[in-house]
Write an enzyme that holds these catalytic residues in place. Structure first.
Site, mmCIF file in Angstrom:
data_model
loop_
_atom_site.group_PDB
_atom_site.id
_atom_site.type_symbol
_atom_site.label_atom_id
_atom_site.label_comp_id
_atom_site.label_asym_id
_atom_site.label_seq_id
_atom_site.Cartn_x
_atom_site.Cartn_y
_atom_site.Cartn_z
ATOM 1 C CE LYS A 78 0.697 0.982 4.514
ATOM 2 N NZ LYS A 78 0.993 2.249 5.190
ATOM 3 C CB THR A 112 -1.496 4.646 3.236
ATOM 4 O OG1 THR A 112 -1.534 3.871 4.427
ATOM 5 C CG2 THR A 112 -0.057 5.017 2.945
#
Length: 330
Positions: A190, A247
């Site tokens: 990610k 994120t």
């Protein structure tokens, strides 16, 4: 688990020490730099990373790893992925035979090893004792005791439950899993996708582009994780979609901020200097791309990030290439 050692005194390691203290544990943080250890021990502050924030009195620190690990019922590891093998290898003794919880989100360059594998190998500890924590874990919000959820995965369900119970601060809801590989891959990759999303934002693209990159990024993460033996359902949960959204969307994310700086025209070195702290996605991108190539997994967003951070490609050219891919089934 009333006594924890936390290896690493950066922002996330020190924040997690607070989480453990708020879960009624006694915590000793190991800091590489003696001056940081001394400030935490004497003043319960880590101004280099956390400003004037005051830590609980049950958090202390040392610059001697053997002192931090002595008598620990569990260990939390928060050393950056690319430094971890050398750090553990410098310890005079193996890690104790207690649960080892990785807080690190990255893949080692050169070996393509996951962090749990590094801990087992370099720490000379049984792999069955090594687990991982992942989820939407923006440390600045957790430090402020904002509610969030995380997943704790160990090979054994009972051990996962015991560690999760020990980490259950009032503001941290812990879930359990036995899919160590899936949770770990989700947390590592990610960061790479967040760089791409940040870059697109820096280039002036809008929410449609961001949503497209997040969605296709999740598909990349899932393909790689499943190819490595992870469970597909893991990537739809907190460790997958939850962590990816946080994120990719938050200005608190170092990887998002680094991508934003790239999109605004800075080179990788200048972008990293602006961020001012470790953005694991830069070092992880090449390792992820290497893993994907070896397994025959298609990861175009990851390859594009590698082209920018490792090969000097222009970010606007990479974005154009992503959007001009041939028509294919989703």
């Amino acid at each position: 688990m009333t006594r924890w050692a936390v290896l690493g005194a950066g922002a996330w390691g020190t924040t997690f020490a607070q989480v453990l203290a708020d879960s009624d544990a006694q915590v000793t943080v190991w800091a590489r730099r003696e001056e940081i250890a001394d400030r935490i021990a004497a003043e319960h502050r880590n101004p280099d990373y956390l400003g004037d924030h005051e830590l609980p009195r049950s958090v202390t620190a040392t610059s001697r790893p053997e002192e931090a690990l002595e008598g620990a019922d569990a260990v939390a590891v928060a050393v950056p992925a690319q430094q971890l093998r050398a750090t553990l290898g410098s310890f005079t003794s193996p890690l104790p035979a207690v649960p080892q919880l990785s807080l690190v989100k990255g893949i080692e360059r050169g070996t393509d090893a996951r962090v749990s594998e590094i801990i087992a190998e370099a720490g000379r500890v049984d792999p069955a004792l090594v687990g991982v924590l992942s989820g939407p874990n923006l440390s600045a919000e957790i430090l402020q005791r904002r509610p969030c959820g995380s997943v704790i995965a160990f090979p054994d369900a009972a051990r996962a439950a015991a560690v999760a119970e020990a980490c259950a601060a009032p503001y941290l809801r812990t879930y359990t899993s036995t899919d160590v590989t899936g949770v770990e891959i989700a947390g590592a990759v990610k960061n790479v996708i967040a760089i791409a999303v940040g870059a697109a934002t820096g280039l002036g693209h809008g929410h449609n582009t961001t949503a497209s990159l997040i969605t296709r990024g999740l598909a990349e993460i899932t393909r790689l994780g499943v190819a490595l033996g992870g469970h597909r359902e893991t990537f739809a949960g907190l460790a997958g979609m939850g962590d990816l959204v946080a994120t990719c969307s938050s200005p608190l994310s170092r990887n998002h901020r680094l991508g934003l700086a790239l999109g605004q025209g800075l080179d990788v070195e200048a972008a990293a200097e602006r961020v001012g702290s470790t953005a694991e996605g830069v070092a992880t991108a090449r390792a992820v791309a290497s893993l994907a190539e070896r397994l025959g997994v298609d990861m175009p967003i990851t390859r594009s990030v590698v082209a920018v951070v490792d090969d000097g490609a222009r970010i606007d050219q990479v974005t154009a290439a992503l959007l001009s891919r041939s028509v294919r089934p989703e």
